[in-house]
Structures are given as structure tokens and as C-alpha cells.
Design an enzyme around this catalytic site. Sequence first.
Site, PDB file in Angstrom:
ATOM      1  N   ARG A  49      43.851  44.448  38.243  1.00 51.71           N
ATOM      2  CA  ARG A  49      44.708  44.220  37.074  1.00 51.71           C
ATOM      3  C   ARG A  49      43.941  44.461  35.773  1.00 51.71           C
ATOM      4  O   ARG A  49      44.523  44.902  34.771  1.00 51.71           O
ATOM      5  CB  ARG A  49      45.268  42.798  37.119  1.00 51.71           C
ATOM      6  CG  ARG A  49      46.390  42.514  36.111  1.00 51.71           C
ATOM      7  CD  ARG A  49      46.996  41.147  36.358  1.00 51.71           C
ATOM      8  NE  ARG A  49      48.164  40.879  35.525  1.00 51.71           N
ATOM      9  CZ  ARG A  49      48.253  39.878  34.656  1.00 51.71           C
ATOM     10  NH1 ARG A  49      47.230  39.040  34.501  1.00 51.71           N
ATOM     11  NH2 ARG A  49      49.347  39.687  33.949  1.00 51.71           N
ATOM     12  N   ILE A  75      52.359  42.851  30.106  1.00 54.52           N
ATOM     13  CA  ILE A  75      52.086  43.037  31.526  1.00 54.52           C
ATOM     14  C   ILE A  75      52.544  41.750  32.203  1.00 54.52           C
ATOM     15  O   ILE A  75      52.179  40.651  31.783  1.00 54.52           O
ATOM     16  CB  ILE A  75      50.593  43.326  31.789  1.00 54.52           C
ATOM     17  CG1 ILE A  75      50.336  43.558  33.284  1.00 54.52           C
ATOM     18  CG2 ILE A  75      49.692  42.247  31.248  1.00 54.52           C
ATOM     19  CD1 ILE A  75      48.908  44.021  33.597  1.00 54.52           C
ATOM     20  N   SER A  76      53.390  41.855  33.210  1.00 58.78           N
ATOM     21  CA  SER A  76      54.025  40.681  33.801  1.00 58.78           C
ATOM     22  C   SER A  76      53.018  39.782  34.506  1.00 58.78           C
ATOM     23  O   SER A  76      51.960  40.221  34.964  1.00 58.78           O
ATOM     24  CB  SER A  76      55.113  41.102  34.795  1.00 58.78           C
ATOM     25  OG  SER A  76      56.183  41.732  34.145  1.00 58.78           O
ATOM     26  N   GLN A  77      53.369  38.509  34.594  1.00 54.52           N
ATOM     27  CA  GLN A  77      52.622  37.529  35.376  1.00 54.52           C
ATOM     28  C   GLN A  77      52.432  38.052  36.802  1.00 54.52           C
ATOM     29  O   GLN A  77      53.362  38.577  37.402  1.00 54.52           O
ATOM     30  CB  GLN A  77      53.431  36.241  35.377  1.00 54.52           C
ATOM     31  CG  GLN A  77      52.898  35.105  36.196  1.00 54.52           C
ATOM     32  CD  GLN A  77      53.892  33.955  36.237  1.00 54.52           C
ATOM     33  OE1 GLN A  77      55.051  34.104  35.855  1.00 54.52           O
ATOM     34  NE2 GLN A  77      53.443  32.807  36.703  1.00 54.52           N
TER      35      GLN A  77
END
Length: 245
Positions: A49, A75-77
Site C-alpha cells: 500500500r 485511498i480507501s481504508q
Amino acid sequence: MAASGSRHPPISDDATSFAAQRERMVAQQISARGVRDPLVLAAMRQVPREAFLPERMRDLAYDDSPLPIGHGQTISQPYIVAAMIEALQLNGGERVLEIGAGSGYAAAVLAQIAGEVTTIERIGALADKAAAALAALGIGNVQVRQGDGSRGWPPGAPYDAIVVAAGGPHLPQSLKTQLAIGGRLVMPVGADQSAQRLVRLTRTSVDDVRCEQLADVRFVPLIGDEGWASVAPEPRADRPATVRK
């Protein structure tokens, strides 16, 4: 003595640390919260990530939260990425369409499972950064396109699965028609931009679909011809925001 060039490059302390953080993320944030699909868990372990974040934010890469990536996007969890991909019910080798490339991270995770991924990003600068990050990792089965994601990407249709990483007022008709028979569409849907329900639509025949509501979520708005016309203004600081219960 080893022959010249026969050894792999040394693994940096940072890379070792990030790998350990990634393992903890999968165990504590994802598996512990109910994601069970072994393909999804393996993909989340594989993709770094931190490679999709600005250098100054990489120490936050494995926090259990979304992070800003510029242009009003996030940026999503990690858990949400895993849960949405699990909801697609992939078996491996499928053709997948992602709406909202953002940083490119979710597309990279999808690429570990799917045969071919097309990801659409409305904002050109983000599309370029996502493509560069994917290329730097040697991920070759993702195509990044710039355009109105609410209209899908007809040249690649039909898709076995479509995932939308932005919330819209309804499920776009264009996305429904680009699903293969038996295909799944997972998308946040809500009557306003402050909160949505995660919905899974399965196309059961040419004319029929089945819808399921999966969870409460909150995503950035899907802007486009079949989404929202624009981003709603934030509530004024001198007035209380509406609380949804």
C-alpha cells in the site's frame, strides 16, 4: 563466493518493516473483521500500500483509515478495499471494471486475482499517478483509463464484475448493461453525498437483476453523467451538520 549478479538485491529495513505491517494489517484489520476469502487475503498481503502514497505519508500506509491523495480524493481504508473485493465473489481470471482508480491501490489488489482489470479515473493527474505506480510494481494486467466512470467503459464489456469506489445516487444503467450474465456490481448508493449503503447487484439474465444491501459506508461522490453533477458543499461551520441515525 557467489557468482557476480547471482544474488537478489538486499531487502531494505523499510521494506521489511512494511511487510511486517502488511501482515498485521491483514490479521488485525481484515481477517479479524470477517473477510475470509483466501484469494482476497493473499492479494492484500501481496500489494504494498505504501507504493501508492506520497513519500511523506508512507509511514501511515497500514493505518486502519482512508488517507488523502489529493484532488479531494482518498485511498480507501484497507478493510473496505478487502470487503468490497470479497463482495465481488471472484474465483480468479475474471474481467473486472473498477470505477474510481484513485491511487491505483485497489486495482493492484484486484490484479492479483482477476485476469484483466480496467480502471477508470475522472481526474487526469490521478490517472497518471496510478498508471505509474502500477507500472513501477510490474503489474501488467491493469489498464488505466481517464473518463466518466459513471458511464463505465463499453469497449471492454461485458465484465464479470464491476466495483465502484465512489458513492452515487443510484446504480448507473450503463454499468448494469455492461455486466455479463451472472456478473456482480458492487457500489455505494445513497440519496445524498454524506453516506451510502453498499449494494451488490447480480445480473441474473438479460432483463433481470437481484440486489442486496451489504453495509453502511461513506465514500467520495461519483461525479458524472449517471452520478452526481458536482460535489455538494461542506456544512457551514456556524451551523450544526445534520446527523444521520
